[in-house]
Design a protein around this motif. Structure first.
Motif, PDB file in Angstrom:
ATOM      1  N   LYS A 176       0.850  -1.188   0.000  1.00 30.07           N
ATOM      2  CA  LYS A 176       0.000   0.000   0.000  1.00 30.07           C
ATOM      3  C   LYS A 176       0.885   1.238   0.000  1.00 30.07           C
ATOM      4  O   LYS A 176       2.060   1.183   0.381  1.00 30.07           O
ATOM      5  CB  LYS A 176      -0.946   0.001   1.192  1.00 30.07           C
ATOM      6  N   MET A 177       0.324   2.350  -0.443  1.00 34.95           N
ATOM      7  CA  MET A 177       1.075   3.603  -0.517  1.00 34.95           C
ATOM      8  C   MET A 177       0.871   4.392   0.774  1.00 34.95           C
ATOM      9  O   MET A 177      -0.259   4.616   1.207  1.00 34.95           O
ATOM     10  CB  MET A 177       0.604   4.428  -1.716  1.00 34.95           C
ATOM     11  N   ILE A 178       1.975   4.809   1.378  1.00 31.60           N
ATOM     12  CA  ILE A 178       1.947   5.623   2.595  1.00 31.60           C
ATOM     13  C   ILE A 178       2.327   7.052   2.251  1.00 31.60           C
ATOM     14  O   ILE A 178       3.398   7.296   1.688  1.00 31.60           O
ATOM     15  CB  ILE A 178       2.909   5.067   3.660  1.00 31.60           C
ATOM     16  N   GLN A 179       1.439   7.987   2.562  1.00 26.82           N
ATOM     17  CA  GLN A 179       1.735   9.408   2.347  1.00 26.82           C
ATOM     18  C   GLN A 179       2.621   9.924   3.487  1.00 26.82           C
ATOM     19  O   GLN A 179       2.465   9.513   4.628  1.00 26.82           O
ATOM     20  CB  GLN A 179       0.441  10.227   2.315  1.00 26.82           C
ATOM     21  N   PHE A 180       3.519  10.841   3.143  1.00 27.00           N
ATOM     22  CA  PHE A 180       4.345  11.511   4.142  1.00 27.00           C
ATOM     23  C   PHE A 180       3.869  12.963   4.265  1.00 27.00           C
ATOM     24  O   PHE A 180       3.834  13.696   3.285  1.00 27.00           O
ATOM     25  CB  PHE A 180       5.828  11.456   3.754  1.00 27.00           C
ATOM     26  N   PHE A 181       3.506  13.332   5.486  1.00 27.34           N
ATOM     27  CA  PHE A 181       3.008  14.678   5.808  1.00 27.34           C
ATOM     28  C   PHE A 181       4.083  15.342   6.664  1.00 27.34           C
ATOM     29  O   PHE A 181       4.355  14.908   7.779  1.00 27.34           O
ATOM     30  CB  PHE A 181       1.691  14.525   6.565  1.00 27.34           C
ATOM     31  N   ASP A 182       4.717  16.367   6.123  1.00 28.28           N
ATOM     32  CA  ASP A 182       5.832  17.011   6.815  1.00 28.28           C
ATOM     33  C   ASP A 182       5.364  18.274   7.537  1.00 28.28           C
ATOM     34  O   ASP A 182       4.781  19.170   6.932  1.00 28.28           O
ATOM     35  CB  ASP A 182       6.940  17.376   5.830  1.00 28.28           C
ATOM     36  N   THR A 183       5.643  18.331   8.835  1.00 27.72           N
ATOM     37  CA  THR A 183       5.271  19.513   9.619  1.00 27.72           C
ATOM     38  C   THR A 183       6.497  20.187  10.244  1.00 27.72           C
ATOM     39  O   THR A 183       6.425  20.821  11.295  1.00 27.72           O
ATOM     40  CB  THR A 183       4.203  19.162  10.689  1.00 27.72           C
ATOM     41  N   THR A 184       7.649  20.052   9.572  1.00 20.76           N
ATOM     42  CA  THR A 184       8.880  20.705  10.036  1.00 20.76           C
ATOM     43  C   THR A 184       8.690  22.211  10.189  1.00 20.76           C
ATOM     44  O   THR A 184       9.205  22.828  11.130  1.00 20.76           O
ATOM     45  CB  THR A 184      10.028  20.432   9.038  1.00 20.76           C
ATOM     46  N   LEU A 185       7.943  22.818   9.279  1.00 20.26           N
ATOM     47  CA  LEU A 185       7.794  24.273   9.275  1.00 20.26           C
ATOM     48  C   LEU A 185       6.756  24.764  10.273  1.00 20.26           C
ATOM     49  O   LEU A 185       6.682  25.957  10.558  1.00 20.26           O
ATOM     50  CB  LEU A 185       7.410  24.753   7.868  1.00 20.26           C
ATOM     51  N   ARG A 186       5.936  23.845  10.789  1.00 19.04           N
ATOM     52  CA  ARG A 186       4.918  24.231  11.775  1.00 19.04           C
ATOM     53  C   ARG A 186       5.279  23.669  13.148  1.00 19.04           C
ATOM     54  O   ARG A 186       5.772  24.381  13.999  1.00 19.04           O
ATOM     55  CB  ARG A 186       3.527  23.765  11.296  1.00 19.04           C
ATOM     56  N   ASP A 187       5.097  22.370  13.350  1.00 20.22           N
ATOM     57  CA  ASP A 187       5.428  21.779  14.647  1.00 20.22           C
ATOM     58  C   ASP A 187       6.933  21.838  14.889  1.00 20.22           C
ATOM     59  O   ASP A 187       7.394  22.064  16.009  1.00 20.22           O
ATOM     60  CB  ASP A 187       4.937  20.335  14.718  1.00 20.22           C
ATOM     61  N   GLY A 188       7.727  21.649  13.818  1.00 23.94           N
ATOM     62  CA  GLY A 188       9.176  21.716  13.964  1.00 23.94           C
ATOM     63  C   GLY A 188       9.646  23.074  14.462  1.00 23.94           C
ATOM     64  O   GLY A 188      10.568  23.169  15.283  1.00 23.94           O
ATOM     65  N   GLU A 189       8.990  24.124  13.982  1.00 25.81           N
ATOM     66  CA  GLU A 189       9.387  25.471  14.404  1.00 25.81           C
ATOM     67  C   GLU A 189       8.957  25.765  15.837  1.00 25.81           C
ATOM     68  O   GLU A 189       9.417  26.748  16.432  1.00 25.81           O
ATOM     69  CB  GLU A 189       8.823  26.532  13.452  1.00 25.81           C
ATOM     70  N   GLN A 190       8.102  24.938  16.394  1.00 27.27           N
ATOM     71  CA  GLN A 190       7.707  25.107  17.791  1.00 27.27           C
ATOM     72  C   GLN A 190       8.768  24.573  18.755  1.00 27.27           C
ATOM     73  O   GLN A 190       8.623  24.676  19.970  1.00 27.27           O
ATOM     74  CB  GLN A 190       6.350  24.437  18.046  1.00 27.27           C
ATOM     75  N   THR A 191       9.851  24.032  18.211  1.00 28.82           N
ATOM     76  CA  THR A 191      11.001  23.659  19.037  1.00 28.82           C
ATOM     77  C   THR A 191      11.563  24.924  19.680  1.00 28.82           C
ATOM     78  O   THR A 191      11.713  25.957  19.015  1.00 28.82           O
ATOM     79  CB  THR A 191      12.106  23.028  18.165  1.00 28.82           C
ATOM     80  N   ILE A 192      11.870  24.849  20.960  1.00 32.92           N
ATOM     81  CA  ILE A 192      12.426  26.014  21.658  1.00 32.92           C
ATOM     82  C   ILE A 192      13.704  26.477  20.958  1.00 32.92           C
ATOM     83  O   ILE A 192      14.619  25.692  20.705  1.00 32.92           O
ATOM     84  CB  ILE A 192      12.705  25.681  23.133  1.00 32.92           C
ATOM     85  N   GLY A 193      13.750  27.750  20.623  1.00 30.71           N
ATOM     86  CA  GLY A 193      14.935  28.340  20.010  1.00 30.71           C
ATOM     87  C   GLY A 193      14.977  28.277  18.503  1.00 30.71           C
ATOM     88  O   GLY A 193      15.887  28.831  17.884  1.00 30.71           O
TER      89      GLY A 193
END
Length: 354
Positions: A3-20
């Motif tokens: 089956k095909m698995i989609q990759f949903f990238d949230t580096t720019l949203r949740d990733g940016e919520q990393t402190i600093g």
């Protein structure tokens, strides 16, 4: 069957919520393009209502990144949804992701809402979002600490209101693979619409199980994995998408699943995110850490020199690393020392080595 698995990238949203971590708009556009080129199917570009900068970044990514779906996040609040509408409705591949918390602790302590009020919000906000977007994703925040029967009710309400993607977030990294798999089996059994929508997962790493939980969900019906490059994100971070991609590659026999990721671009992308986030990659970081393809102890070096597959389950080239290395250290053996001597021009016999 695969089956095909989609990759949903949230580096720019949740990733940016990393402190600093603070990405500029230009950084975000450049990273979004690289992530799309890596093979992500969806990029969560940001939270448009949060600030003017966030709005502008989401809008520009939606207009300029055309080889990937671009999604904006909104709470189940009309002004949030309106901000995503304004940012992305005219984007070539614009979508919306709406969420509301469903767990008892969030309902009672954060939202001060009853179950019935949460259901009403889901119905109103998902249907409103669906009027403006063909593709709506809904997330019941803190799903893994939500009563399972209420989670079913929330999910079915969202589907009836027009959501075509249902994300099951492990918002606090609370669950484990066995429990997460059982939850998906319960949802599949109790949601008649399960197979006509996409089920996604968004796992956090508070107990170190984000990647394991995400991979387990594939075996129980999820067809979209959400996460970040290098696993950056709130607190201990998110599922590291490069780890999921590598695991699916190495253990294709087990997961029987495909994705669109170009694995050879992984190391370059990981370094770029590390640089822009100002977060060095740990040396022992799976897949992209500097120690992953290095072998220092004598037993490992000897096996590796005889056959690389003795201690490497994927080649460095498969993820974009030039080559393996055998650094000499206090535990190195004679085989590695002989190889190093040969590299610099000294041919030695076994007797010489002794």
């Amino acid at each position: 069957m695969s089956k095909m698995i989609q990759f949903f990238d949230t580096t720019l949203r949740d990733g940016e919520q990393t402190i600093g971590v603070n990405f500029s708009i230009e950084d975000k556009i450049m990273l979004a393009q690289k992530i799309a080129d890596w093979g992500a199917d969806v990029i969560e570009a940001g939270f448009p209502v949060a600030s003017e900068n966030d709005f502008n970044a989401v809008r520009r990514i939606g207009q300029e990144v055309t080889n990937c779906n671009v999604i904006g996040l909104a709470r189940c609040v009309k002004k949030d949804i309106d901000a995503v509408i304004k940012a992305l409705t005219d984007a070539p591949h614009g979508q919306i992701h709406v969420f509301i918390a469903t767990s008892p602790i969030h309902r009672e302590s954060k939202l001060h809402m009853t179950q019935e009020q949460v259901i009403e919000k889901i119905q109103a906000c998902v249907s409103y979002a669906r009027q403006h977007f063909d593709h709506v994703e809904f997330s019941p925040e803190d799903a893994t600490r939500t009563e399972w029967n209420f989670l079913v009710k929330a999910v079915r309400t969202a589907i009836a209101a027009g959501a075509e993607v249902i994300n099951i977030p492990d918002t606090t990294g609370y669950t484990n693979p066995d429990e997460f798999g059982a939850l998906f089996d319960y949802l599949k059994k109790n949601i008649p619409e399960f197979d006509r929508v996409t089920f996604s997962v968004h796992c956090h790493n508070d107990l170190g199980m984000a990647t394991a939980n995400a991979l387990e969900s594939i075996r129980h019906g999820a067809t979209r994995i959400e996460g970040t490059i290098n696993g950056i994100g709130e607190r201990a971070g998110n599922t590291a998408l490069e780890e999921v991609a590598a695991a699916m590659y190495v253990r294709h026999d087990f997961y029987q699943a495909e994705n669109h990721v170009d694995l050879k671009k992984t190391y370059e992308l990981a370094k770029l995110v590390s640089q822009k986030a100002k977060m060095p990659l740990p040396h022992n970081k799976p897949i992209t850490g500097t120690n992953v393809f290095s072998h220092e102890s004598g037993i490992h070096q000897d096996g590796f020199l005889k056959n690389h597959a003795t201690y490497e389950i994927l080649t460095p080239q498969s993820v974009g690393v030039a080559h393996s290395s055998i650094p000499l250290g206090k535990l190195s053996g004679s085989h590695a020392v002989a190889v190093k001597l040969a590299e610099i021009g000294y041919q030695v016999t076994k007797a010489d080595m002794k």
